[in-house]
Structure formats: C-alpha cells, structure tokens
Design a protein around this motif. Structure first.
Motif, PDB file in Angstrom:
ATOM      1  N   MET A  99       0.806  -1.217   0.000  1.00  0.00           N
ATOM      2  CA  MET A  99       0.000   0.000   0.000  1.00  0.00           C
ATOM      3  C   MET A  99       0.839   1.267   0.000  1.00  0.00           C
ATOM      4  O   MET A  99       0.304   2.368  -0.127  1.00  0.00           O
ATOM      5  CB  MET A  99      -0.927   0.012   1.224  1.00  0.00           C
ATOM      6  CG  MET A  99      -2.024  -1.032   1.176  1.00  0.00           C
ATOM      7  SD  MET A  99      -3.179  -0.729  -0.171  1.00  0.00           S
ATOM      8  CE  MET A  99      -3.939   0.789   0.394  1.00  0.00           C
ATOM      9  N   ASP A 100       2.141   1.122   0.123  1.00  0.00           N
ATOM     10  CA  ASP A 100       3.017   2.294   0.219  1.00  0.00           C
ATOM     11  C   ASP A 100       2.817   3.230  -0.964  1.00  0.00           C
ATOM     12  O   ASP A 100       2.844   2.816  -2.127  1.00  0.00           O
ATOM     13  CB  ASP A 100       4.478   1.847   0.286  1.00  0.00           C
ATOM     14  CG  ASP A 100       5.419   3.009   0.557  1.00  0.00           C
ATOM     15  OD1 ASP A 100       5.143   3.790   1.490  1.00  0.00           O
ATOM     16  OD2 ASP A 100       6.409   3.151  -0.185  1.00  0.00           O
ATOM     17  N   GLU A 101       2.608   4.508  -0.643  1.00  0.00           N
ATOM     18  CA  GLU A 101       2.488   5.590  -1.625  1.00  0.00           C
ATOM     19  C   GLU A 101       1.184   5.582  -2.410  1.00  0.00           C
ATOM     20  O   GLU A 101       0.994   6.421  -3.294  1.00  0.00           O
ATOM     21  CB  GLU A 101       3.680   5.608  -2.593  1.00  0.00           C
ATOM     22  CG  GLU A 101       4.943   6.204  -2.003  1.00  0.00           C
ATOM     23  CD  GLU A 101       4.754   7.665  -1.607  1.00  0.00           C
ATOM     24  OE1 GLU A 101       4.450   8.495  -2.481  1.00  0.00           O
ATOM     25  OE2 GLU A 101       4.888   7.970  -0.404  1.00  0.00           O
ATOM     26  N   HIS A 102       0.288   4.652  -2.141  1.00  0.00           N
ATOM     27  CA  HIS A 102      -1.025   4.724  -2.791  1.00  0.00           C
ATOM     28  C   HIS A 102      -1.814   5.886  -2.189  1.00  0.00           C
ATOM     29  O   HIS A 102      -1.862   6.061  -0.973  1.00  0.00           O
ATOM     30  CB  HIS A 102      -1.810   3.424  -2.610  1.00  0.00           C
ATOM     31  CG  HIS A 102      -1.559   2.412  -3.675  1.00  0.00           C
ATOM     32  ND1 HIS A 102      -1.648   2.702  -5.026  1.00  0.00           N
ATOM     33  CD2 HIS A 102      -1.208   1.099  -3.608  1.00  0.00           C
ATOM     34  CE1 HIS A 102      -1.385   1.622  -5.740  1.00  0.00           C
ATOM     35  NE2 HIS A 102      -1.096   0.635  -4.897  1.00  0.00           N
ATOM     36  N   ALA A 103      -2.448   6.682  -3.056  1.00  0.00           N
ATOM     37  CA  ALA A 103      -3.293   7.782  -2.603  1.00  0.00           C
ATOM     38  C   ALA A 103      -4.717   7.276  -2.395  1.00  0.00           C
ATOM     39  O   ALA A 103      -5.234   6.506  -3.209  1.00  0.00           O
ATOM     40  CB  ALA A 103      -3.289   8.905  -3.634  1.00  0.00           C
ATOM     41  N   VAL A 104      -5.349   7.715  -1.312  1.00  0.00           N
ATOM     42  CA  VAL A 104      -6.706   7.271  -1.001  1.00  0.00           C
ATOM     43  C   VAL A 104      -7.652   7.580  -2.162  1.00  0.00           C
ATOM     44  O   VAL A 104      -8.496   6.760  -2.539  1.00  0.00           O
ATOM     45  CB  VAL A 104      -7.209   7.940   0.293  1.00  0.00           C
ATOM     46  CG1 VAL A 104      -8.699   7.666   0.506  1.00  0.00           C
ATOM     47  CG2 VAL A 104      -6.413   7.441   1.492  1.00  0.00           C
ATOM     48  N   GLY A 105      -7.506   8.763  -2.740  1.00  0.00           N
ATOM     49  CA  GLY A 105      -8.378   9.144  -3.843  1.00  0.00           C
ATOM     50  C   GLY A 105      -8.245   8.227  -5.044  1.00  0.00           C
ATOM     51  O   GLY A 105      -9.233   7.926  -5.729  1.00  0.00           O
ATOM     52  N   ASN A 106      -7.031   7.783  -5.329  1.00  0.00           N
ATOM     53  CA  ASN A 106      -6.837   6.846  -6.438  1.00  0.00           C
ATOM     54  C   ASN A 106      -7.611   5.558  -6.200  1.00  0.00           C
ATOM     55  O   ASN A 106      -8.253   5.021  -7.102  1.00  0.00           O
ATOM     56  CB  ASN A 106      -5.352   6.523  -6.600  1.00  0.00           C
ATOM     57  CG  ASN A 106      -4.549   7.685  -7.141  1.00  0.00           C
ATOM     58  OD1 ASN A 106      -5.102   8.710  -7.513  1.00  0.00           O
ATOM     59  ND2 ASN A 106      -3.234   7.518  -7.187  1.00  0.00           N
ATOM     60  N   LEU A 107      -7.533   5.045  -4.977  1.00  0.00           N
ATOM     61  CA  LEU A 107      -8.224   3.794  -4.647  1.00  0.00           C
ATOM     62  C   LEU A 107      -9.739   3.971  -4.711  1.00  0.00           C
ATOM     63  O   LEU A 107     -10.454   3.090  -5.205  1.00  0.00           O
ATOM     64  CB  LEU A 107      -7.804   3.322  -3.255  1.00  0.00           C
ATOM     65  CG  LEU A 107      -6.309   3.055  -3.060  1.00  0.00           C
ATOM     66  CD1 LEU A 107      -6.024   2.726  -1.600  1.00  0.00           C
ATOM     67  CD2 LEU A 107      -5.818   1.942  -3.962  1.00  0.00           C
ATOM     68  N   LEU A 108     -10.227   5.108  -4.237  1.00  0.00           N
ATOM     69  CA  LEU A 108     -11.667   5.376  -4.270  1.00  0.00           C
ATOM     70  C   LEU A 108     -12.170   5.437  -5.710  1.00  0.00           C
ATOM     71  O   LEU A 108     -13.206   4.844  -6.055  1.00  0.00           O
ATOM     72  CB  LEU A 108     -11.959   6.694  -3.546  1.00  0.00           C
ATOM     73  CG  LEU A 108     -13.407   7.192  -3.599  1.00  0.00           C
ATOM     74  CD1 LEU A 108     -14.352   6.201  -2.935  1.00  0.00           C
ATOM     75  CD2 LEU A 108     -13.505   8.574  -2.927  1.00  0.00           C
ATOM     76  N   ILE A 109     -11.449   6.138  -6.555  1.00  0.00           N
ATOM     77  CA  ILE A 109     -11.871   6.276  -7.954  1.00  0.00           C
ATOM     78  C   ILE A 109     -11.881   4.921  -8.652  1.00  0.00           C
ATOM     79  O   ILE A 109     -12.845   4.569  -9.346  1.00  0.00           O
ATOM     80  CB  ILE A 109     -10.945   7.277  -8.685  1.00  0.00           C
ATOM     81  CG1 ILE A 109     -11.190   8.697  -8.164  1.00  0.00           C
ATOM     82  CG2 ILE A 109     -11.175   7.223 -10.194  1.00  0.00           C
ATOM     83  CD1 ILE A 109     -10.141   9.704  -8.604  1.00  0.00           C
ATOM     84  N   VAL A 110     -10.816   4.155  -8.483  1.00  0.00           N
ATOM     85  CA  VAL A 110     -10.745   2.849  -9.145  1.00  0.00           C
ATOM     86  C   VAL A 110     -11.829   1.912  -8.615  1.00  0.00           C
ATOM     87  O   VAL A 110     -12.429   1.138  -9.375  1.00  0.00           O
ATOM     88  CB  VAL A 110      -9.340   2.236  -8.987  1.00  0.00           C
ATOM     89  CG1 VAL A 110      -9.311   0.805  -9.519  1.00  0.00           C
ATOM     90  CG2 VAL A 110      -8.301   3.080  -9.724  1.00  0.00           C
ATOM     91  N   ALA A 111     -12.111   1.989  -7.310  1.00  0.00           N
ATOM     92  CA  ALA A 111     -13.173   1.154  -6.743  1.00  0.00           C
ATOM     93  C   ALA A 111     -14.519   1.460  -7.393  1.00  0.00           C
ATOM     94  O   ALA A 111     -15.285   0.556  -7.741  1.00  0.00           O
ATOM     95  CB  ALA A 111     -13.261   1.364  -5.232  1.00  0.00           C
ATOM     96  N   LEU A 112     -14.814   2.731  -7.589  1.00  0.00           N
ATOM     97  CA  LEU A 112     -16.080   3.101  -8.223  1.00  0.00           C
ATOM     98  C   LEU A 112     -16.106   2.688  -9.686  1.00  0.00           C
ATOM     99  O   LEU A 112     -17.158   2.296 -10.207  1.00  0.00           O
ATOM    100  CB  LEU A 112     -16.314   4.608  -8.078  1.00  0.00           C
ATOM    101  CG  LEU A 112     -16.749   5.036  -6.673  1.00  0.00           C
ATOM    102  CD1 LEU A 112     -16.681   6.540  -6.509  1.00  0.00           C
ATOM    103  CD2 LEU A 112     -18.167   4.536  -6.398  1.00  0.00           C
ATOM    104  N   TRP A 113     -14.977   2.778 -10.371  1.00  0.00           N
ATOM    105  CA  TRP A 113     -14.931   2.298 -11.758  1.00  0.00           C
ATOM    106  C   TRP A 113     -15.224   0.803 -11.816  1.00  0.00           C
ATOM    107  O   TRP A 113     -15.914   0.332 -12.710  1.00  0.00           O
ATOM    108  CB  TRP A 113     -13.567   2.584 -12.367  1.00  0.00           C
ATOM    109  CG  TRP A 113     -13.340   4.038 -12.704  1.00  0.00           C
ATOM    110  CD1 TRP A 113     -14.275   5.012 -12.808  1.00  0.00           C
ATOM    111  CD2 TRP A 113     -12.087   4.656 -12.969  1.00  0.00           C
ATOM    112  NE1 TRP A 113     -13.681   6.206 -13.125  1.00  0.00           N
ATOM    113  CE2 TRP A 113     -12.350   6.024 -13.226  1.00  0.00           C
ATOM    114  CE3 TRP A 113     -10.764   4.198 -12.998  1.00  0.00           C
ATOM    115  CZ2 TRP A 113     -11.331   6.922 -13.542  1.00  0.00           C
ATOM    116  CZ3 TRP A 113      -9.757   5.091 -13.312  1.00  0.00           C
ATOM    117  CH2 TRP A 113     -10.028   6.434 -13.577  1.00  0.00           C
ATOM    118  N   GLU A 114     -14.674   0.059 -10.857  1.00  0.00           N
ATOM    119  CA  GLU A 114     -14.916  -1.375 -10.819  1.00  0.00           C
ATOM    120  C   GLU A 114     -16.400  -1.673 -10.552  1.00  0.00           C
ATOM    121  O   GLU A 114     -16.983  -2.570 -11.156  1.00  0.00           O
ATOM    122  CB  GLU A 114     -14.071  -2.016  -9.711  1.00  0.00           C
ATOM    123  CG  GLU A 114     -12.576  -2.063 -10.010  1.00  0.00           C
ATOM    124  CD  GLU A 114     -12.197  -3.264 -10.854  1.00  0.00           C
ATOM    125  OE1 GLU A 114     -12.324  -4.394 -10.361  1.00  0.00           O
ATOM    126  OE2 GLU A 114     -11.785  -3.053 -12.015  1.00  0.00           O
TER     127      GLU A 114
END
Length: 321
Positions: A99-114
């Motif tokens: 998880m190092d250096e992952h941005a929360v916003g990136n994960l949120l956006i990709v989750a919604l795309w999925e």
C-alpha cells in the motif's frame, strides 16, 4: 462578498469554462477558476504511468486515476467539508508493504470504476461526495502512452516511451505522439468543449500534460471548431527534461505546431517570465491572441502559480468580450 470569497456563487461569472491539462498545473488553474465561474469542467490527460497511478493502471487495466484525483481535489470548496475531503483524496499511505504511496483518492476512484463499469459515472459520483465546484472528465476512454523522439546530449536520436520517461529525459524533445494514435475521446468532454464560452489550456508540463490533448484527433478538432474563446496560460519557468531553454514564445510555437488550426484569443503570462515582450507579442499575433500580463506567481519563489492571483487574473480576462 467578492468573486474570490467563500461560497460567493452569486458573484461568479455566468460562463461555461472548460480547462484542459493535468497534474499540478491543471490543479492550480481549477483552484483559481472555481472561484470565479459558475460552470466549470476539467478535461484531464490519462497517460500517467508512474507511482500509484501507474501501479493501479497496470493491475486493473484502467485509466490512471492520479491526475483525475488532483483535479477533483482542486475543485473542493474552501469550507470545512471541502478542505477535509481534499485532504482525504490526497492522503498517501506510508508503509513497508504494497500500500506504500497509494493515494486514497486513487483507490476510491478505481473502486467506483470497478463497481459501475463507467469512468464518467464514477468520477461524477466522487464529485457529488466532495460537493465539487465543477466536473472532472478524462480526455480519452482508454489509458494512453506518450512516446517521444528525443535528441540525446551526444547528438543521437532515440525513441522514449511513457509519460514519466518523457518528462525526465535528459535529451531535447523533438516530437511527441500518443499510443494509440487515434484513441476514443470522452464524449462528454467533446460536448463540454462544444458548449463552452471559454476553453483554457495550461499551465502545466507542456509535452506531457498540455499537448497530449491536441494529439487526440477528435479532441483537437473540437478545440479547433468550438465557438468558445480560447486562452493559453504559460508556465512560470521551463521544465527540466521537457522544455529546457524554452522561451514563452517557443511554448506557443510548439502548441501551434501540434494544432495549426487552433486560433487563440488570450495568452496569459506572468511578466517576470517575459524577457522579450515584443517577441512574445509577435508570437501571440501569429495565433490571433491578445497578450495579458499579470502577476500570477507564488510569493515563495517557486515556479508555481498562486491560485488567488490566478483567480484575479482569470476574473479579468474571462469577463472581456
């Protein structure tokens, strides 16, 4: 309350503005524009291949979310809700694991795309959560790679592939292209450009954030054919690895080279960056633009725009007829 005050919606210009770019340059532009216009759309490059975005892009075969995340954060309001959610989006984990250096916003956006299987729908949903003062759209439906022909320090020429690699090359960039060369554009982005009163290009990394929009054929055609007025915001300094040694007029010439059919109305530049005003005036006249000089530089001496100063400059320039 003035157009730059918090929640001064009624004082904002009743204009539809589309801002194109990526990274910190677009974020600064959006932070200024959201304070002075009522209807704002960001069209964001999708060629990032580094860091958290690059890892998510490779693992999920999705658009790189990083520049889209930064644009959404820049559209957050200045109240407690907006500042809190902007901080959440931009927060990066610091661990010794995956998880190092992952941005929360990136994960949120990709989750919604999925979940939604819809790039635009996912970004709109994040915008609703943030109460964003505008809309964020990708410039294309598929992730892109930037390629470049580079003149190396020893005079040889080489091909470089990838946004990170192009941005950090030690050679002189001669030409950039996209792979695929004719990607499907975001339909909503084309519509926004067609309905806009103003289109704003820059500031930002010239070859990896600004010019890529002109390399998508349908997007370039929309920019050339729109009835909107067009503004280009020049950078405060050449960028090492991309535009080393570039003058302001060289930036304009490079832009025109990639979109010869696109006329401009205003070129906005900070006077501290202009060493030859007559030469820049001449370059502006070639593309049909009026040169506007305004203090938009940060007081800390960095090569970044001050968003409040930028908002003041936008308020004056966009109100012109």
């Amino acid at each position: 309350m003035t157009a730059l005050g918090r929640h001064a919606v009624d004082d904002r210009l009743d204009l539809k503005v589309v801002a194109l770019g990526g990274g910190h340059g677009l974020a600064a532009s959006l932070s200024g524009l959201r304070r002075v216009v009522k209807d704002l759309t960001a069209v964001v490059t999708v060629a990032d291949n580094g860091g958290s975005s690059g890892r998510l892009r490779e693992e999920f075969q999705c658009l790189p979310p990083g520049d889209l995340r930064m644009a959404l954060a820049a559209l957050c309001d200045d109240d407690d809700w907006g500042r809190t959610w902007a901080d959440v989006l931009q927060y990066r984990f610091a661990t010794r694991g995956q998880m190092d250096e992952h941005a929360v916003g990136n994960l949120l956006i990709v989750a919604l795309w999925e979940l939604l299987s819809d790039h635009v729908g996912g970004l709109d949903l994040v915008g609703r959560l943030l109460q964003a003062q505008g809309r964020v759209l990708p410039m294309a439906e598929t992730p892109l790679d930037i390629t470049a022909e580079v003149e190396l320090p020893d005079g040889r020429r080489a091909q470089v592939r990838g946004q990170v690699e192009v941005a950090t090359t030690e050679g002189r960039l001669l030409e950039v292209a996209l792979d695929p060369a004719d990607p499907a554009p975001c339909g909503e982005a084309l519509t926004a450009i067609g309905e806009a009163d103003w289109v704003v290009l820059g500031p930002g990394s010239w070859f990896t954030s600004v010019i890529p929009h002109l390399l998508v054929p349908d997007l370039r055609a929309a920019l050339e054919q729109t009835t909107a007025r067009r503004m280009v915001v020049l950078n405060l300094a050449p960028q090492t690895g991309e535009t080393t040694g570039f003058t302001p007029e060289r930036h304009l010439e490079t832009l025109s080279h990639h979109a010869p059919g696109m006329r401009l109305d205003i070129v906005l530049a900070d006077p501290s960056t202009v060493s030859d005003e007559a030469a820049l005036q001449a370059a502006c006249e070639v593309v049909g633009a009026r040169l506007v000089l305004a203090d938009v530089a940060s007081e800390d001496g960095s090569a970044r725009h001050d968003v409040t100063k930028l908002a003041v400059a936008y308020a004056g320039a966009l109100a012109t007829t």
